[in-house]
Design an enzyme around this catalytic site. Structure first.
Site, PDB file in Angstrom:
ATOM      1  N   CYS A  24       0.845  -1.203   0.000  1.00 55.63           N
ATOM      2  CA  CYS A  24       0.000   0.000   0.000  1.00 55.63           C
ATOM      3  C   CYS A  24       0.879   1.251   0.000  1.00 55.63           C
ATOM      4  CB  CYS A  24      -0.909  -0.016   1.221  1.00 55.63           C
ATOM      5  SG  CYS A  24      -1.760   1.542   1.469  1.00 55.63           S
ATOM      6  N   CYS A  64       0.599   3.268   3.248  1.00 55.19           N
ATOM      7  CA  CYS A  64       1.284   2.598   4.360  1.00 55.19           C
ATOM      8  C   CYS A  64       2.794   2.812   4.245  1.00 55.19           C
ATOM      9  CB  CYS A  64       0.944   1.106   4.388  1.00 55.19           C
ATOM     10  SG  CYS A  64      -0.684   0.744   5.065  1.00 55.19           S
ATOM     11  N   GLY A  73     -14.181   7.092  -7.599  1.00 58.61           N
ATOM     12  CA  GLY A  73     -12.956   7.712  -8.094  1.00 58.61           C
ATOM     13  C   GLY A  73     -11.748   7.490  -7.205  1.00 58.61           C
ATOM     14  N   THR A  92      -8.364   6.065  -6.083  1.00 64.09           N
ATOM     15  CA  THR A  92      -7.234   5.459  -6.808  1.00 64.09           C
ATOM     16  C   THR A  92      -6.189   4.860  -5.873  1.00 64.09           C
ATOM     17  OG1 THR A  92      -6.083   7.581  -6.950  1.00 64.09           O
ATOM     18  CG2 THR A  92      -7.508   6.996  -8.804  1.00 64.09           C
ATOM     19  N   HIS A 122      -8.528   7.941   2.662  1.00 63.70           N
ATOM     20  CA  HIS A 122      -7.910   9.268   2.809  1.00 63.70           C
ATOM     21  C   HIS A 122      -8.950  10.342   2.556  1.00 63.70           C
ATOM     22  CE1 HIS A 122      -7.379   7.707  -1.268  1.00 63.70           C
ATOM     23  NE2 HIS A 122      -7.565   8.951  -1.700  1.00 63.70           N
TER      24      HIS A 122
END
Ligand code: 5GP
Ligand code: ZN
Length: 113
Positions: free
Chosen positions: A4, A7, A92, A94, A99
């Site tokens: 990730c 991360c 949307g 990505t 977040h």
């Protein structure tokens, strides 16, 4: 989580300057800003999307909004700002680590595309 992007930013594997950090939340500038201020605020825990918020982790979302308010003040966004969460494909999203975009410093338009 191993693969990730966010991360990796949290654990320092990808270098990034934090505008805010505590034991649960970090904030840093978006690499591709859409406004004079464009900050990403994320929990340190890997939560994939808003669709994965539950009773155990929901407190992090309230905390993120308090951090957004603090950062908006620090950035001088006295006339307002936008907080955006894109959820999963049609939303949307990505990067699959939840977040919130704090965007400001210009007039926003609505509805967004
Ligand atoms: P989404 O489209 O998932 O809501 O938002 C992902 C955001 O992450 C985009 O605004 C994109 O510009 C930002 N982003 C993608 N890769 C990086 C990166 O490596 N560093 C930073 N700081 N932001 C990134
Ligand atoms: Zn993650």
């Amino acid at each position: 989580m191993k693969d990730c992007l966010f991360c990796k930013i949290i654990n320092g594997e990808i270098e990034s300057e934090f505008l805010y950090e505590d034991d649960e939340i970090v904030a840093f500038n978006d690499i591709n800003p859409t406004a004079p201020v464009h900050i990403l605020i994320i929990p340190k825990d890997h939560i994939a999307s808003a669709d994965d918020i539950n009773e155990e982790n929901a407190h992090l979302i309230g905390k993120i909004f308090i951090v957004a308010k603090k950062l908006a003040k620090e950035m001088g966004l006295k006339d307002g700002y936008r907080i955006v969460n894109n959820c999963k494909g049609d939303g949307g999203q990505t990067v699959d680590h939840i977040h919130f975009h704090l965007i400001g410093g210009r007039q926003m338009l609505w509805p967004a595309g």
